[in-house]
Design a protein around this motif. Structure first.
Motif, PDB file in Angstrom:
ATOM      1  N   GLY A 106     -24.861 -61.915  -5.184  1.00 52.42           N
ATOM      2  CA  GLY A 106     -24.733 -61.510  -6.585  1.00 52.42           C
ATOM      3  C   GLY A 106     -25.840 -60.637  -7.114  1.00 52.42           C
ATOM      4  N   THR A 107     -26.950 -60.521  -6.355  1.00 50.66           N
ATOM      5  CA  THR A 107     -28.076 -59.757  -6.891  1.00 50.66           C
ATOM      6  C   THR A 107     -27.790 -58.265  -7.006  1.00 50.66           C
ATOM      7  OG1 THR A 107     -28.984 -59.745  -4.640  1.00 50.66           O
ATOM      8  CG2 THR A 107     -29.875 -61.353  -6.197  1.00 50.66           C
ATOM      9  N   SER A 108     -26.807 -57.765  -6.275  1.00 49.81           N
ATOM     10  CA  SER A 108     -26.494 -56.334  -6.396  1.00 49.81           C
ATOM     11  C   SER A 108     -26.024 -55.989  -7.810  1.00 49.81           C
ATOM     12  CB  SER A 108     -25.417 -55.942  -5.376  1.00 49.81           C
ATOM     13  OG  SER A 108     -24.229 -56.706  -5.590  1.00 49.81           O
ATOM     14  N   ALA A 109     -25.518 -56.989  -8.532  1.00 51.98           N
ATOM     15  CA  ALA A 109     -25.039 -56.739  -9.896  1.00 51.98           C
ATOM     16  C   ALA A 109     -26.134 -56.889 -10.942  1.00 51.98           C
ATOM     17  CB  ALA A 109     -23.888 -57.696 -10.224  1.00 51.98           C
ATOM     18  N   PHE A 113     -26.015 -55.407 -14.894  1.00 50.20           N
ATOM     19  CA  PHE A 113     -25.913 -56.332 -16.020  1.00 50.20           C
ATOM     20  C   PHE A 113     -27.177 -56.321 -16.873  1.00 50.20           C
ATOM     21  CE2 PHE A 113     -22.214 -57.884 -13.833  1.00 50.20           C
ATOM     22  CZ  PHE A 113     -21.412 -58.332 -14.858  1.00 50.20           C
ATOM     23  N   ALA A 114     -28.309 -55.971 -16.288  1.00 49.20           N
ATOM     24  CA  ALA A 114     -29.508 -55.780 -17.110  1.00 49.20           C
ATOM     25  C   ALA A 114     -29.307 -54.594 -18.045  1.00 49.20           C
ATOM     26  CB  ALA A 114     -30.718 -55.559 -16.211  1.00 49.20           C
ATOM     27  N   ALA A 115     -28.676 -53.544 -17.530  1.00 47.81           N
ATOM     28  CA  ALA A 115     -28.386 -52.389 -18.385  1.00 47.81           C
ATOM     29  C   ALA A 115     -27.385 -52.752 -19.481  1.00 47.81           C
ATOM     30  CB  ALA A 115     -27.849 -51.238 -17.534  1.00 47.81           C
ATOM     31  N   LEU A 116     -26.401 -53.573 -19.136  1.00 46.97           N
ATOM     32  CA  LEU A 116     -25.417 -53.978 -20.142  1.00 46.97           C
ATOM     33  C   LEU A 116     -26.061 -54.853 -21.217  1.00 46.97           C
ATOM     34  CD1 LEU A 116     -22.353 -54.802 -17.856  1.00 46.97           C
ATOM     35  CD2 LEU A 116     -22.691 -52.789 -19.281  1.00 46.97           C
ATOM     36  N   ALA A 117     -27.000 -55.724 -20.803  1.00 51.90           N
ATOM     37  CA  ALA A 117     -27.712 -56.554 -21.791  1.00 51.90           C
ATOM     38  C   ALA A 117     -28.532 -55.672 -22.721  1.00 51.90           C
ATOM     39  CB  ALA A 117     -28.600 -57.568 -21.074  1.00 51.90           C
ATOM     40  N   GLU A 118     -29.168 -54.641 -22.179  1.00 48.46           N
ATOM     41  CA  GLU A 118     -29.931 -53.725 -23.021  1.00 48.46           C
ATOM     42  C   GLU A 118     -28.999 -52.956 -23.950  1.00 48.46           C
ATOM     43  OE1 GLU A 118     -33.356 -51.632 -24.415  1.00 48.46           O
ATOM     44  OE2 GLU A 118     -32.936 -53.574 -23.495  1.00 48.46           O
ATOM     45  N   ALA A 580     -17.940 -60.322 -11.878  1.00 46.57           N
ATOM     46  CA  ALA A 580     -18.681 -61.495 -12.337  1.00 46.57           C
ATOM     47  C   ALA A 580     -20.169 -61.169 -12.478  1.00 46.57           C
ATOM     48  CB  ALA A 580     -18.501 -62.643 -11.346  1.00 46.57           C
ATOM     49  N   PRO A 581     -20.829 -61.754 -13.465  1.00 44.81           N
ATOM     50  CA  PRO A 581     -22.276 -61.549 -13.625  1.00 44.81           C
ATOM     51  C   PRO A 581     -23.039 -62.139 -12.439  1.00 44.81           C
ATOM     52  CG  PRO A 581     -21.296 -62.490 -15.607  1.00 44.81           C
ATOM     53  CD  PRO A 581     -20.270 -62.580 -14.538  1.00 44.81           C
ATOM     54  N   PRO A 582     -24.286 -61.722 -12.236  1.00 45.44           N
ATOM     55  CA  PRO A 582     -25.084 -62.302 -11.151  1.00 45.44           C
ATOM     56  C   PRO A 582     -25.388 -63.769 -11.442  1.00 45.44           C
ATOM     57  CG  PRO A 582     -26.438 -60.895 -12.548  1.00 45.44           C
ATOM     58  CD  PRO A 582     -25.021 -60.694 -12.978  1.00 45.44           C
ATOM     59  N   PRO A 583     -25.424 -64.610 -10.389  1.00 41.77           N
ATOM     60  CA  PRO A 583     -25.665 -66.049 -10.607  1.00 41.77           C
ATOM     61  C   PRO A 583     -27.137 -66.343 -10.848  1.00 41.77           C
ATOM     62  CG  PRO A 583     -25.417 -65.612  -8.276  1.00 41.77           C
ATOM     63  CD  PRO A 583     -25.198 -64.295  -8.975  1.00 41.77           C
ATOM     64  N   ALA A 586     -30.592 -65.223 -16.240  1.00 42.79           N
ATOM     65  CA  ALA A 586     -30.294 -64.100 -17.130  1.00 42.79           C
ATOM     66  C   ALA A 586     -28.798 -63.801 -17.167  1.00 42.79           C
ATOM     67  CB  ALA A 586     -31.071 -62.863 -16.687  1.00 42.79           C
ATOM     68  N   GLY A 587     -28.096 -64.029 -16.059  1.00 37.14           N
ATOM     69  CA  GLY A 587     -26.665 -63.757 -16.011  1.00 37.14           C
ATOM     70  C   GLY A 587     -25.840 -64.711 -16.854  1.00 37.14           C
ATOM     71  N   ILE A 588     -26.427 -65.821 -17.293  1.00 36.71           N
ATOM     72  CA  ILE A 588     -25.702 -66.775 -18.135  1.00 36.71           C
ATOM     73  C   ILE A 588     -25.251 -66.112 -19.430  1.00 36.71           C
ATOM     74  CG2 ILE A 588     -25.917 -68.932 -19.430  1.00 36.71           C
ATOM     75  CD1 ILE A 588     -27.807 -69.930 -17.257  1.00 36.71           C
ATOM     76  N   ALA A 589     -26.097 -65.226 -19.984  1.00 31.76           N
ATOM     77  CA  ALA A 589     -25.755 -64.574 -21.249  1.00 31.76           C
ATOM     78  C   ALA A 589     -24.516 -63.703 -21.101  1.00 31.76           C
ATOM     79  CB  ALA A 589     -26.940 -63.739 -21.732  1.00 31.76           C
ATOM     80  N   ALA A 590     -24.425 -62.950 -19.989  1.00 30.73           N
ATOM     81  CA  ALA A 590     -23.247 -62.116 -19.767  1.00 30.73           C
ATOM     82  C   ALA A 590     -22.008 -62.976 -19.565  1.00 30.73           C
ATOM     83  CB  ALA A 590     -23.473 -61.211 -18.555  1.00 30.73           C
ATOM     84  N   LEU A 591     -22.154 -64.092 -18.860  1.00 34.48           N
ATOM     85  CA  LEU A 591     -21.015 -64.987 -18.664  1.00 34.48           C
ATOM     86  C   LEU A 591     -20.577 -65.599 -19.990  1.00 34.48           C
ATOM     87  CD1 LEU A 591     -19.249 -66.294 -16.421  1.00 34.48           C
ATOM     88  CD2 LEU A 591     -20.873 -68.182 -16.418  1.00 34.48           C
ATOM     89  N   ALA A 592     -21.535 -65.913 -20.859  1.00 36.28           N
ATOM     90  CA  ALA A 592     -21.213 -66.517 -22.150  1.00 36.28           C
ATOM     91  C   ALA A 592     -20.389 -65.574 -23.016  1.00 36.28           C
ATOM     92  CB  ALA A 592     -22.494 -66.902 -22.873  1.00 36.28           C
ATOM     93  N   THR A 593     -20.646 -64.280 -22.917  1.00 35.73           N
ATOM     94  CA  THR A 593     -19.882 -63.309 -23.701  1.00 35.73           C
ATOM     95  C   THR A 593     -18.399 -63.381 -23.360  1.00 35.73           C
ATOM     96  OG1 THR A 593     -21.813 -61.858 -23.780  1.00 35.73           O
ATOM     97  CG2 THR A 593     -19.673 -60.857 -24.253  1.00 35.73           C
TER      98      THR A 593
END
Length: 687
Positions: A106-109, A113-118, A580-583, A586-593
């Motif tokens: 999952g780390t490739s994502a 997803f950091a860019a999407l959070a920003e 899917a967001p990275p496991p 920090a990826g919890i926030a993207a999953l929560a959305t």
């Protein structure tokens, strides 16, 4: 569990034959080990206790003397303790391997997803900051143009210059490489209320930063909406003590606000008496929804709707969470193996002596048994410090040998210390290995020397040694030095391998962070380019028109800037992360959305080991449901997640299994809240 129960039923009948007396206990130990691998710690511990009870009960039923029954209980206890600990260790290794596979996949994502959070952060700030400034300019300019009054026109122009320059600065900050804005406090709310000239009252002097930041956003958005849709209405803003959470931080706040040190909760209320729409089409349609998400992320609740002839917005924000209680994995974690070795050492020293046909001389009566029992315990208990304080543990064991030698000379103990050391010096070798594996001191090589020297004294004191005992000590010390240094060297090899793995993980994390930072910067550059072509250009044009005294142009440019912002915000919100967001934490926030869940992060955010990151992500995914709020707290010793307790008992069982696999715990409260603690297990190397 069925396998263990079956083997325990056979144990009483297996004693009739020699083969059965060996096979049945071995089969029971294998079943107990499997139980510890495949089930949580509670059932495994219950199985170990049951096996010990069956073995000692069988001996008692066969009419064995009490000392023999006690010996059976001790020896069985030592064996089942090792089976339990090794099974738990294998269970954690399996969970660790599974987590590493998921983490690497999952780390490739992570960069994307950091860019999407920003992107989401910038979208929220653009809506809250720039839109607020431009809306004020449009409303004040429109009012001045309708009144056609020179004083109001001059005031509107001055406001446009000040607000336009602030909008330009804030747009530059949002998309520039500088630091983020400081967390808004109560003083910022005071200034915001004074800027709008509303009826304002604040009755609280301190509050947590997360609550004041959310309160500031609530007040700013409510005042912006009042300017848009209730022009000319009287507006009241009240910030008062109180507030409550949305059901997530209930356990963490059970100590009450007075003991948190971070201030009380807040209740923020903004009301207006109703008015007219200042200028149609100024809103983006996302204000209240974004505000509700921000308040839920802070752990609070938001309500907004008509009340009487006007509109009311009310936010209830929680007090600071109580300080986290430091815990240790205990018998659920890796330390279980250390204490299993303690039990085994006691079982082999005392238990084996009690299994003899006759009562040993050292156990004939209470007083003769006391020195032997105490010294056996002192020789075994330091094994519990094998991974946490091996140097102190080894010192305590060697001290026990010296005391045993003194008791020998006084004639108080049997068997002699030479026999004890010869049979049970695996304890010293184990701690010598621990010194090599867990000590950072350059003097850790003294550990095998100390083992050899003290062990040589113990053996040289034996009755079988004749002649010069000093020469015998020198020879015996040299002989013992070889296995002692071998055990220490194996520990050093283990330590170096562990450090290499940690260094490789740190390098991988550094590369991942670098890629994520690059993706964030690229996202910021893209948004900045879009803003420079649209909203930023219009904001500068507002300032220029205001300085030139062209109020109509000011209003036109400000409206154009709002339209450009609305278009950009719509475009940003319509983009999705795809897979899917990275496991990770920090990826919890993207999953929560995706679940419609709010996530509140507390504590100092820092990278955690892969097994903890993946476990936290999986726990959060299991707890998520639409409309709830989860709290993710970063602690010095791990990660803690809390939220509303699932109604389904099966979900609670899955959560308990997830926590148990990492040596963590699950706890619930009477308020229907659940807390999962995932420890970051890292043996100390501080001595």
């Amino acid at each position: 569990m069925l396998a263990l129960a079956s083997t325990l039923v056979v144990v009483p009948f297996g004693t009739a034959a020699i083969a059965g007396a060996v096979a049945a206990p071995v089969a029971a130990l294998i079943a107990l080990h499997a139980l510890a691998v495949h089930r949580t710690a509670g059932p495994a511990l219950a199985g170990a206790a049951t096996a010990t009870t069956v073995a000692s009960g069988t001996a008692a039923a066969l009419g064995e003397p009490p000392h023999y029954v006690a010996g059976v209980a001790l020896v069985t206890g030592g064996a089942v303790a090792v089976a339990f600990a090794t099974g738990r260790s294998r269970r954690r290794r399996r969970a660790h391997r599974s987590a590493l596979v998921a983490y690497r996949a999952g780390t490739s994502a992570v960069p994307r997803f950091a860019a999407l959070a920003e992107r989401d952060r910038l979208a929220a700030e653009l809506h809250d900051v720039a839109a607020h400034r431009l809306t004020g300019i449009v409303v004040s300019a429109g009012a001045a143009l309708r009144l056609n009054d020179q004083e109001r026109t001059a005031e509107a122009l001055r406001h446009a210059i000040d607000a336009g320059r602030q909008a330009v600065r804030e747009l530059d900050r949002l998309t520039g490489p500088g630091e983020r804005a400081a967390v808004a406090g109560l003083a910022d709310i005071d200034a915001l209320a004074a800027e709008h000239g509303v009826d304002y009252r604040r009755t609280v002097d301190a509050a947590p930063g997360s609550s004041t930041e959310a309160a500031y956003r609530v007040v700013r958005e409510a005042l912006t909406n009042a300017a848009r849709y209730a022009h000319g209405a009287a507006v009241r803003v009240h910030v008062e003590r109180g507030g409550k959470s949305g059901g997530v931080e209930q356990i963490a706040m059970s100590g009450g606000p007075d003991r948190t040190g971070g201030g009380p909760g807040l209740t923020v209320t903004i009301t207006d008496d109703g008015g007219t729409v200042a200028v149609p089409g100024l809103g983006t349609g996302h204000g209240i929804a974004g505000l509700r998400a921000a308040v839920r992320t802070a752990g609070g609740t938001l309500s907004a709707g008509p009340e009487g002839s006007g509109w009311t917005v009310r936010a209830q924000l929680p007090p600071a969470a109580s300080p986290a209680v430091r815990r240790r994995p205990g018998w659920r974690g890796p330390i279980a193996l250390d204490w299993a070795l303690v039990v085994l050492a006691i079982a082999l020293s005392l238990g084996a002596s009690l299994l003899s046909a006759d009562v040993p001389d050292s156990f004939r009566g209470f007083l003769p048994a006391v020195p032997t029992v105490l010294l056996s315990g002192l020789h075994a208990v330091p094994l519990g410090w094998r991974s946490r304080a091996p140097g102190r543990g080894l010192a305590a064991v060697l001290l026990a040998l010296v005391l045993w030698l003194a008791c020998d000379l006084a004639g108080w103990t049997q068997p002699p210390v030479s026999d004890i050391f010869l049979v049970y010096w695996w304890v010293e070798l184990t701690l010598a290995h621990g010194c090599g594996a867990y000590l950072t001191s350059r003097h850790s090589h003294l550990a095998p020397l100390a083992v050899a020297a003290v062990g040589g004294v113990a053996l040289a004191s034996g009755s079988g040694i004749t002649g010069n005992r000093a020469a015998a000590w020198a020879v015996l010390t040299g002989m013992l030095a070889f296995p002692a240094f071998a055990a220490w060297s194996l520990g050093r090899f283990t330590a170096r391998r562990r450090e290499r793995l940690r260094a490789a993980a740190a390098r991988q994390r550094k590369l991942l962070d670098r890629d994520a930072d690059a993706a964030v910067r690229d996202q910021r550059r893209r948004i900045a380019a879009g803003l420079r072509r649209t909203a930023h250009r219009h904001a500068r044009a507002v300032v220029a028109a205001a300085e030139a005294g062209h109020l109509e142009t000011v209003r036109t440019e400000a409206r154009a800037g709002l339209a450009a912002l609305r278009e950009l915000l719509t475009e940003l919100r319509d983009r999705d992360g795809g897979d899917a967001p990275p496991p990770t934490v920090a990826g919890i926030a993207a999953l929560a959305t995706r679940y419609g869940t709010a996530v509140r992060y507390t504590g100092s955010r820092r990278p955690a080991p892969a097994v903890v990151e993946v476990a936290a992500y999986r726990v959060a995914a299991t707890l998520m449901a639409a409309g709830v709020t989860l709290t993710v707290r970063s602690l010095d010793d791990g990660v803690e997640l809390s939220g509303p307790a699932p109604a389904d008992p099966g979900v609670l069982r899955r959560l308990r299994v997830m926590a148990d696999a990492t040596g963590g715990t699950l706890s619930t409260s009477g308020r229907d809240a659940v807390r999962v603690w995932l420890p970051e297990v890292s043996p100390s190397r501080s001595e």
